[in-house]
Design an enzyme around this catalytic site. Sequence first.
Site, short mmCIF file in Angstrom:
data_model
loop_
_atom_site.label_atom_id
_atom_site.label_comp_id
_atom_site.label_asym_id
_atom_site.label_seq_id
_atom_site.Cartn_x
_atom_site.Cartn_y
_atom_site.Cartn_z
N ASP A 83 0.93 -1.20 -0.01
CA ASP A 83 -0.14 -0.11 -0.03
C ASP A 83 1.01 1.13 -0.20
O ASP A 83 1.89 1.29 0.69
CB ASP A 83 -0.82 -0.10 1.28
N ASP A 105 2.15 4.95 -5.40
CA ASP A 105 1.31 6.18 -5.19
C ASP A 105 2.05 7.49 -5.89
O ASP A 105 3.02 7.97 -5.36
CB ASP A 105 1.25 6.34 -3.68
N HIS A 177 -6.98 10.73 4.72
CA HIS A 177 -6.18 9.87 5.55
C HIS A 177 -6.06 10.28 7.10
O HIS A 177 -6.35 11.49 7.35
CB HIS A 177 -4.68 9.61 5.16
N GLY A 206 -8.50 6.37 3.16
CA GLY A 206 -8.98 7.27 3.98
C GLY A 206 -10.43 7.00 4.68
O GLY A 206 -11.12 7.66 5.00
N ASN A 227 -10.24 0.76 1.82
CA ASN A 227 -9.01 0.86 2.91
C ASN A 227 -9.19 1.24 4.06
O ASN A 227 -9.79 2.30 4.19
CB ASN A 227 -7.89 1.79 2.01
N THR A 230 -6.49 3.73 10.27
CA THR A 230 -6.63 4.45 11.74
C THR A 230 -7.85 4.01 12.51
O THR A 230 -7.79 3.85 13.96
CB THR A 230 -6.79 5.80 11.59
#
Length: 280
Positions: A83, A105, A177, A206, A227, A230
């Site tokens: 990732d 990315d 994010h 995010g 995804n 957190t």
Amino acid sequence: MTLASAADLIRAAADSGRGIGAFNVIHLETAEALVAASAQAQLPVILQISQNCAKYHGGLEPIALATLAVARRAETPVAVHLDHAENPELVDEAIALGFGSVMFDGGALPYDENVALTREVAARAHAAGVYIEGELGEVGGKDGAHAPGVRTDPDEARAFVAETGVDALAVAVGSSHAMLDRSASLDIELIGRLHAALDVPLVLHGSSGVADAVIADAVRAGMTKINVSTHLNGFFTRAVRDTLAQDERLVDSRKYVAPGRAAVADEAARMLRLFALESA
């Protein structure tokens, strides 16, 4: 069970109009928790290792080999994915280690640079039989696809996919994010337009900052790979804090890390069902 193909899992989810959870590994306990969540929900899962995670562990190989080993022992379909790799050499290393899918990315780069570099990385990934995800925010965006206010244009997205050959695309539709609350407002109408414009699955980064009902709406509109990091980290940390608070003499880390692992497993299982539209 052998390691699952992220390409197969993502395509199957996209074809059925469902979402699939892609959850970030922080350490071995996270990988174990996510595999347990997959078994609990009886749904596939994608374990993600980020560039930041590799840096934390002193390199990709230690955490990658551990995660791949856990995934191979799973009783349900589990894939391992790289990732947010901003370094092409890290993508090459992941491919050599046996990852079936990677994300390059280039979202913080100007559009032309993002296209050129993503195309090069995609060619190497495809030569190795590896599925690749790219990222696109806006032309000239300097803060990446998930900076506040950035949105992916459907026409640019179509051109980006055609020029780079990526197999999936992370798009900017309102998420951000590392949010600690779930207040992000997604542009559901834009998701629908992106879905109609592209023939590759859409990826929502995010997602920790997005409420359950909004994620379910996003999946119905055409989002496939969801995804999360957190949000699950919060469950782990709160469980560890609660356990330590109950016994100040506790020193064996296994005795407080295990509740964190269990908390992640339960919440990740719930989210897998949510993304698959089995519970919303």
